[in-house]
Design a protein around this motif. Structure first.
Motif, PDB file in Angstrom:
ATOM      1  N   PRO A  72       0.704  -1.259  -0.071  1.00  0.00           N
ATOM      2  CA  PRO A  72      -0.128  -0.043  -0.007  1.00  0.00           C
ATOM      3  C   PRO A  72       0.791   1.202   0.013  1.00  0.00           C
ATOM      4  O   PRO A  72       1.711   1.419   0.618  1.00  0.00           O
ATOM      5  CB  PRO A  72      -0.819   0.043   1.302  1.00  0.00           C
ATOM      6  CG  PRO A  72      -0.331  -1.179   2.099  1.00  0.00           C
ATOM      7  CD  PRO A  72       0.607  -1.984   1.013  1.00  0.00           C
ATOM      8  N   VAL A  73       0.696   2.344  -0.713  1.00  0.00           N
ATOM      9  CA  VAL A  73       1.198   3.806  -0.892  1.00  0.00           C
ATOM     10  C   VAL A  73      -0.027   4.761  -0.188  1.00  0.00           C
ATOM     11  O   VAL A  73      -0.919   4.627  -1.038  1.00  0.00           O
ATOM     12  CB  VAL A  73       1.759   3.780  -2.461  1.00  0.00           C
ATOM     13  CG1 VAL A  73       2.300   5.280  -2.460  1.00  0.00           C
ATOM     14  CG2 VAL A  73       2.699   2.802  -2.818  1.00  0.00           C
ATOM     15  N   GLN A  74       0.442   5.149   0.535  1.00  0.00           N
ATOM     16  CA  GLN A  74      -0.643   6.089   1.487  1.00  0.00           C
ATOM     17  C   GLN A  74      -0.867   7.266   0.404  1.00  0.00           C
ATOM     18  O   GLN A  74      -2.304   7.436   0.396  1.00  0.00           O
ATOM     19  CB  GLN A  74       0.022   6.572   2.776  1.00  0.00           C
ATOM     20  CG  GLN A  74       0.376   5.695   3.789  1.00  0.00           C
ATOM     21  CD  GLN A  74      -1.134   5.269   4.349  1.00  0.00           C
ATOM     22  OE1 GLN A  74      -2.161   5.965   4.231  1.00  0.00           O
ATOM     23  NE2 GLN A  74      -1.060   4.183   4.894  1.00  0.00           N
ATOM     24  N   ARG A  75      -0.083   7.815  -0.120  1.00  0.00           N
ATOM     25  CA  ARG A  75      -0.453   9.277  -1.009  1.00  0.00           C
ATOM     26  C   ARG A  75      -1.417   8.762  -2.149  1.00  0.00           C
ATOM     27  O   ARG A  75      -2.045   9.456  -2.856  1.00  0.00           O
ATOM     28  CB  ARG A  75       0.783   9.603  -1.610  1.00  0.00           C
ATOM     29  CG  ARG A  75       1.658   8.889  -2.516  1.00  0.00           C
ATOM     30  CD  ARG A  75       2.872   9.969  -2.900  1.00  0.00           C
ATOM     31  NE  ARG A  75       3.760   9.312  -3.643  1.00  0.00           N
ATOM     32  CZ  ARG A  75       4.664   8.613  -3.439  1.00  0.00           C
ATOM     33  NH1 ARG A  75       5.223   8.376  -2.306  1.00  0.00           N
ATOM     34  NH2 ARG A  75       5.470   8.093  -4.552  1.00  0.00           N
ATOM     35  N   GLY A  77      -3.729   6.093  -2.195  1.00  0.00           N
ATOM     36  CA  GLY A  77      -5.026   5.599  -1.852  1.00  0.00           C
ATOM     37  C   GLY A  77      -5.252   4.449  -2.434  1.00  0.00           C
ATOM     38  O   GLY A  77      -4.571   3.554  -2.833  1.00  0.00           O
ATOM     39  N   LYS A  78      -6.706   4.008  -2.216  1.00  0.00           N
ATOM     40  CA  LYS A  78      -7.384   2.726  -2.815  1.00  0.00           C
ATOM     41  C   LYS A  78      -7.143   2.566  -4.434  1.00  0.00           C
ATOM     42  O   LYS A  78      -7.091   1.375  -4.824  1.00  0.00           O
ATOM     43  CB  LYS A  78      -8.520   2.276  -2.275  1.00  0.00           C
ATOM     44  CG  LYS A  78      -8.455   1.863  -0.680  1.00  0.00           C
ATOM     45  CD  LYS A  78      -8.041   0.397  -0.479  1.00  0.00           C
ATOM     46  CE  LYS A  78      -8.008  -0.050   0.825  1.00  0.00           C
ATOM     47  NZ  LYS A  78      -7.470  -1.260   1.075  1.00  0.00           N
ATOM     48  N   SER A  97      -7.332  -3.819  -6.590  1.00  0.00           N
ATOM     49  CA  SER A  97      -7.044  -3.323  -5.338  1.00  0.00           C
ATOM     50  C   SER A  97      -7.181  -4.650  -4.370  1.00  0.00           C
ATOM     51  O   SER A  97      -8.018  -5.467  -4.439  1.00  0.00           O
ATOM     52  CB  SER A  97      -8.091  -2.244  -4.599  1.00  0.00           C
ATOM     53  OG  SER A  97      -7.872  -1.953  -3.671  1.00  0.00           O
ATOM     54  N   GLU A 100      -3.873  -5.754   1.023  1.00  0.00           N
ATOM     55  CA  GLU A 100      -2.654  -5.158   1.284  1.00  0.00           C
ATOM     56  C   GLU A 100      -1.864  -4.963   0.010  1.00  0.00           C
ATOM     57  O   GLU A 100      -0.850  -5.216  -0.482  1.00  0.00           O
ATOM     58  CB  GLU A 100      -1.670  -6.374   1.767  1.00  0.00           C
ATOM     59  CG  GLU A 100      -1.884  -7.077   3.060  1.00  0.00           C
ATOM     60  CD  GLU A 100      -1.633  -5.970   4.367  1.00  0.00           C
ATOM     61  OE1 GLU A 100      -0.825  -5.438   4.241  1.00  0.00           O
ATOM     62  OE2 GLU A 100      -2.511  -5.881   5.248  1.00  0.00           O
ATOM     63  N   GLY A 101      -2.486  -3.716  -0.309  1.00  0.00           N
ATOM     64  CA  GLY A 101      -1.856  -2.846  -1.633  1.00  0.00           C
ATOM     65  C   GLY A 101      -2.653  -3.125  -2.820  1.00  0.00           C
ATOM     66  O   GLY A 101      -3.918  -3.207  -2.898  1.00  0.00           O
ATOM     67  N   SER A 124      -2.971   8.231  -8.578  1.00  0.00           N
ATOM     68  CA  SER A 124      -4.165   8.070  -7.732  1.00  0.00           C
ATOM     69  C   SER A 124      -5.381   8.638  -8.735  1.00  0.00           C
ATOM     70  O   SER A 124      -5.437   9.661  -9.717  1.00  0.00           O
ATOM     71  CB  SER A 124      -4.009   8.966  -6.600  1.00  0.00           C
ATOM     72  OG  SER A 124      -5.406   9.300  -6.032  1.00  0.00           O
ATOM     73  N   ASN A 127      -6.350  11.953  -6.334  1.00  0.00           N
ATOM     74  CA  ASN A 127      -5.545  12.906  -6.314  1.00  0.00           C
ATOM     75  C   ASN A 127      -4.812  13.102  -7.515  1.00  0.00           C
ATOM     76  O   ASN A 127      -3.887  12.285  -7.680  1.00  0.00           O
ATOM     77  CB  ASN A 127      -4.675  12.741  -4.816  1.00  0.00           C
ATOM     78  CG  ASN A 127      -3.658  13.990  -4.731  1.00  0.00           C
ATOM     79  OD1 ASN A 127      -3.711  14.984  -5.302  1.00  0.00           O
ATOM     80  ND2 ASN A 127      -3.159  13.995  -3.467  1.00  0.00           N
TER      81      ASN A 127
END
Length: 174
Positions: A72-75, A77-78, A97, A100-101, A124, A127
């Motif tokens: 997973p990469v926080q910036r 998102g899903k 999705s 776990e990532g 994303s 974003n």
């Protein structure tokens, strides 16, 4: 002097093996540590936050389907998508999705020999400024170096036709 040694008995020594050695003709097996030959696609995160995906040895002029998981990469998102890039050799087929990532499936064409790197950009969907670069690295063998053992997550889907001018049936102008 040679006559003096003729009558002497030669010394004979026996060779003894420690207990546990197999008898002659028995099959031996070599066992390697599991970490020495990890046969899966390796995904590593670089210092800049981007990813390097090592897919191992491939054969020139072959097409492969490569599947791997990104943590997973926080910036991001899903929900993420692939940014269209002008490359003929790497095409993203699907992004799924997971808990776990994300699971990525792409198609790769090994077009020349050597260590090749192709990149994809994952962005994303929520974003506009959040993205991550994923570099797929392969070691491509020429056609005379045998068939490579493919890593888990890499599947050969076909071959490309090779142009060879000696195989042409064109005889030139009359």
């Amino acid at each position: 002097m040679a006559a003096a040694k003729k009558g002497a008995k030669p010394k004979v020594a026996g060779v003894r093996f420690a207990a546990g050695f197999p008898e002659e003709g028995a099959h031996n097996h070599v066992h390697f540590d599991e970490q020495l030959h990890d046969s899966v696609v390796m995904v590593s995160q670089q210092e800049d936050g981007n990813f390097l995906v090592k897919v191992g040895f491939l054969k020139i002029l072959h097409k492969y389907e490569i599947s791997f998981s990104l943590p997973p990469v926080q910036r991001l998102g899903k929900s993420i998508c692939a940014v269209p890039l002008p490359t003929l050799n790497l095409k993203v087929l699907s992004i799924t999705s997971q808990a776990e990532g994300h699971s990525i499936k792409c198609e790769y064409t090994a077009h020349k020999e050597g260590v090749l790197k192709e990149e994809m950009i994952l962005a994303s969907e929520t974003n506009d400024k959040a993205f991550v670069k994923v570099v797929v690295q392969a070691r491509v063998l020429d056609r005379h170096h045998g068939t490579p053992m493919l890593l888990e997550g890499v599947r050969c889907t076909g071959t490309e036709l090779e142009y060879d001018s000696e195989q042409s049936d064109w005889h030139g102008f009359d």
